[in-house]
Design a protein around this motif. Structure first.
Motif, PDB file in Angstrom:
ATOM      1  N   ARG A 185      30.435  35.409  50.492  1.00 17.30           N
ATOM      2  CA  ARG A 185      31.766  35.132  51.508  1.00 17.30           C
ATOM      3  C   ARG A 185      31.066  34.190  51.311  1.00 17.30           C
ATOM      4  NH1 ARG A 185      34.131  40.760  52.989  1.00 17.30           N
ATOM      5  NH2 ARG A 185      36.039  40.884  52.488  1.00 17.30           N
ATOM      6  N   THR A 192      37.390  37.437  48.777  1.00 12.49           N
ATOM      7  CA  THR A 192      37.130  39.208  48.404  1.00 12.49           C
ATOM      8  C   THR A 192      36.602  38.834  47.166  1.00 12.49           C
ATOM      9  OG1 THR A 192      38.866  39.456  50.230  1.00 12.49           O
ATOM     10  CG2 THR A 192      37.780  41.313  48.396  1.00 12.49           C
ATOM     11  N   TRP A 247      36.507  35.278  56.086  1.00 15.39           N
ATOM     12  CA  TRP A 247      37.431  36.004  55.318  1.00 15.39           C
ATOM     13  C   TRP A 247      38.607  36.029  54.236  1.00 15.39           C
ATOM     14  CZ3 TRP A 247      34.647  40.553  56.631  1.00 15.39           C
ATOM     15  CH2 TRP A 247      34.178  40.384  58.045  1.00 15.39           C
TER      16      TRP A 247
END
Length: 208
Positions: free
Chosen positions: A153, A170, A167
């Protein structure tokens, strides 16, 4: 002369801790039986890579050894997951009443896990590992790193083709994504990649 640069980021396969959604930064847990089965079902990466680097934690090493059985693996602690300190091996339900944990949930980039590693510390060591890839890029055009979700990430947020936050990305256990630079010079300058693409796998069980 080939002038492109490809860095493939792979997340290790499932562990028992992953399956029960526990934090496991530096916990040296092996792949679970289910995790090994899923790797076999998915098969091995179809693209070839000239140099393979892996986190030094056993779940990453086991995954890399399955995917790249005939290649030398270079182990680097700088590509470990963030250290969750006292929260290692514990779940949200076990931690949710702790004030320090609630503070971290509200500001994970500023607050560290109790006796753990800060996001800044993790980012600094991952960047040190990335710098070492610059030297490898002098000889290689296709490099694979078998590492962890948080590391991936972070690298995608910094070097991904589009500007996105941590965020927004993924990647599931046992998956891989390639960062592609159309010119090596862009990679050396630590610019964002030109293209992101998922890694394809054979989709065959081992032995078939």
């Amino acid at each position: 002369m080939v002038d492109t640069m490809v860095i493939a980021l792979f997340r290790h396969g499932l562990t028992a801790e992953n399956e029960r959604k526990a934090y496991m930064g530096w916990t040296d847990a092996p792949l679970s039986e289910n995790g090994r089965d899923k790797l076999q079902e998915k098969g091995r990466p179809i693209p070839e890579y000239e140099w393979i680097c892996t986190s030094d934690l056993v779940r990453a090493k086991e995954t890399a050894a399955y995917w790249f059985p005939d290649q030398k693996l270079w182990r680097k602690a700088c590509f470990r997951e963030i250290n969750f300190g006292d929260w290692e091996g514990r779940t949200y339900e076990e931690l949710k009443s702790l004030p320090d944990y609630r503070n971290w949930l509200n500001a994970p980039f500023k607050v560290s896990a109790t006796n753990g590693e800060s996001f800044k510390e993790m980012a600094q060591r991952v960047e040190e590992g990335w710098e070492s890839l610059m030297k490898r890029a002098e000889q290689h055009h296709r490099i694979a790193i078998v590492t962890h979700g948080g590391v991936i990430r972070y690298l995608l947020s910094v070097y991904g083709a589009e500007i996105k936050n941590f965020w927004d990305y993924t990647i599931q256990p046992g998956e891989g994504i390639e960062l592609i630079w159309s010119r090596k010079e862009s990679f050396r300058r630590k610019e964002r990649c030109t293209l992101l693409q998922e890694v394809a796998f054979t989709g065959k069980k081992a032995g078939h």
